[in-house]
Design an enzyme around this catalytic site. Structure first.
Site, PDB file in Angstrom:
ATOM      1  N   THR A   1      14.013 -10.675  18.140  1.00 27.04           N
ATOM      2  CA  THR A   1      12.643 -10.368  18.547  1.00 27.04           C
ATOM      3  C   THR A   1      11.702 -10.512  17.341  1.00 27.04           C
ATOM      4  O   THR A   1      10.772  -9.720  17.154  1.00 27.04           O
ATOM      5  CB  THR A   1      12.533  -8.971  19.209  1.00 27.04           C
ATOM      6  OG1 THR A   1      13.687  -8.750  20.050  1.00 27.04           O
ATOM      7  CG2 THR A   1      11.320  -8.881  20.111  1.00 27.04           C
TER       8      THR A   1
ATOM      9  N   GLU B   1      22.852  -8.751  16.298  1.00 28.17           N
ATOM     10  CA  GLU B   1      21.405  -9.033  16.249  1.00 28.17           C
ATOM     11  C   GLU B   1      20.637  -7.736  16.452  1.00 28.17           C
ATOM     12  O   GLU B   1      20.648  -7.164  17.549  1.00 28.17           O
ATOM     13  CB  GLU B   1      21.055 -10.057  17.340  1.00 28.17           C
ATOM     14  CG  GLU B   1      19.569 -10.374  17.408  1.00 28.17           C
ATOM     15  CD  GLU B   1      19.232 -11.249  18.631  1.00 28.17           C
ATOM     16  OE1 GLU B   1      20.085 -12.047  19.066  1.00 28.17           O
ATOM     17  OE2 GLU B   1      18.103 -11.117  19.137  1.00 28.17           O
TER      18      GLU B   1
ATOM     19  N   LYS C   1      18.045 -20.796  20.652  1.00 28.64           N
ATOM     20  CA  LYS C   1      18.373 -19.840  21.708  1.00 28.64           C
ATOM     21  C   LYS C   1      17.827 -20.431  23.017  1.00 28.64           C
ATOM     22  O   LYS C   1      16.753 -21.044  23.015  1.00 28.64           O
ATOM     23  CB  LYS C   1      17.674 -18.523  21.361  1.00 28.64           C
ATOM     24  CG  LYS C   1      17.610 -17.489  22.451  1.00 28.64           C
ATOM     25  CD  LYS C   1      17.040 -16.189  21.868  1.00 28.64           C
ATOM     26  CE  LYS C   1      16.669 -15.210  22.951  1.00 28.64           C
ATOM     27  NZ  LYS C   1      16.404 -13.864  22.443  1.00 28.64           N
TER      28      LYS C   1
ATOM     29  N   ARG D   1      12.391  -3.945  18.272  1.00 31.27           N
ATOM     30  CA  ARG D   1      11.740  -3.428  19.472  1.00 31.27           C
ATOM     31  C   ARG D   1      11.511  -1.925  19.424  1.00 31.27           C
ATOM     32  O   ARG D   1      11.101  -1.335  20.414  1.00 31.27           O
ATOM     33  CB  ARG D   1      12.576  -3.758  20.718  1.00 31.27           C
ATOM     34  CG  ARG D   1      12.641  -5.237  20.975  1.00 31.27           C
ATOM     35  CD  ARG D   1      13.333  -5.555  22.263  1.00 31.27           C
ATOM     36  NE  ARG D   1      13.826  -6.897  22.209  1.00 31.27           N
ATOM     37  CZ  ARG D   1      14.696  -7.417  23.059  1.00 31.27           C
ATOM     38  NH1 ARG D   1      15.187  -6.688  24.032  1.00 31.27           N
ATOM     39  NH2 ARG D   1      15.098  -8.656  22.926  1.00 31.27           N
TER      40      ARG D   1
HETATM   41  C1  3PG Z   1      16.892 -11.028  24.322  1.00 31.84           C
HETATM   42  O1  3PG Z   1      16.037 -10.534  23.661  1.00 31.84           O
HETATM   43  O2  3PG Z   1      17.629 -11.885  23.860  1.00 31.84           O
HETATM   44  C2  3PG Z   1      17.020 -10.646  25.756  1.00 31.84           C
HETATM   45  O3  3PG Z   1      16.189  -9.586  26.063  1.00 31.84           O
HETATM   46  C3  3PG Z   1      18.399 -10.347  26.154  1.00 31.84           C
HETATM   47  O4  3PG Z   1      18.486 -10.493  27.507  1.00 31.84           O
HETATM   48  P1  3PG Z   1      19.494  -9.586  28.360  1.00 31.84           P
HETATM   49  O5  3PG Z   1      18.960  -8.195  28.228  1.00 31.84           O
HETATM   50  O6  3PG Z   1      19.437 -10.124  29.754  1.00 31.84           O
HETATM   51  O7  3PG Z   1      20.860  -9.719  27.741  1.00 31.84           O
END
Ligand code: 3PG
Length: 210
Positions: A70, A42, A130, A46
């Site tokens: 995102t 994925e 999710k 960002r």
């Molecule tokens: C995401 O975007 O899915 C989360 O920021 C991931 O969370 P984590 O950094 O705790 O794995």
């Protein structure tokens, strides 16, 4: 859900986040993860070069399943589809992004954390979401409660998942896969230590196979 992604997720059970400032680094991260057995990736929107990173990984690894995360809007959704994303992940539930993905027949996993959001997703025809942020939103207990009501919903817990609690999440039958950034630590990326990423990916692959 498009079968190739479902099958790949059933197989790997872990979706690592790829966040990079430039396509060359993104490709190295992807290579390290794939070497460690994780072929569903994925790429998160960002950084300013995120779309270029996504495009580069799609081009370099045609056998991997490269999605975009995102994704916050319909515009983002269209942009990642144009770059070859084969699935879409969002932190929350945005109907306009869902419609774009559904029209393109591309799986989308929007983030949910409450029964109301889950019901909304269900009524949009979604059967995989999710669960975000999984750790803070109630973890495995909350997932079990969701699953007792939404019997045909599958989940991708993300947010607070790590090698330490991965198996607890994967043991729940409704959990299709777990996502997370623990496999691609910024410190390893900044140090150019991509073998550390392969090591983390191998560890997760081993846990997931148990
Ligand atoms: C995401 O975007 O899915 C989360 O920021 C991931 O969370 P984590 O950094 O705790 O794995």
């Amino acid at each position: 859900m498009t079968d190739p992604i479902a099958n790949a997720l059933l197989n790997t059970k872990v979706v690592p986040l790829v966040q990079a400032d430039d396509p060359a680094t993104a490709v190295k991260i992807a290579e390290a993860l794939i070497e460690g057995g994780l072929t569903v990736l994925e790429v998160v929107l960002r950084t300013s070069e995120a779309l270029q990173c996504l495009e580069a990984i799609v081009k370099e690894f045609p056998d991997a399943h490269v999605g975009a995360g995102t994704v916050l809007s319909a515009e983002h959704a269209r942009a990642v589809l144009a770059r070859g994303a084969t699935f879409i992940v969002s932190p929350g539930l945005d109907e306009t992004s869902v419609k774009v993905a559904q029209s393109a027949q591309i799986p989308i996993f929007p983030g949910v954390a409450t029964p109301t959001e889950l019901q909304h997703a269900w009524n949009l025809g979604l059967r995989t979401v999710k669960f975000f942020p999984a750790g803070l939103a109630g973890g495995t207990k909350m997932l079990k409660a969701f699953s007792s009501v939404f019997r045909d919903m599958r989940f991708m817990p993300t947010g607070g998942v790590s090698a330490g609690n991965l198996s607890e999440f994967l043991e729940i039958p409704s959990v299709l896969a777990c996502g997370g950034s623990w496999l691609t630590p910024a410190s390893a990326i900044n140090d150019g230590d991509f073998s550390a990423i392969t090591k983390l990916a191998r560890e997760a692959t081993t846990i997931a196979r148990k």
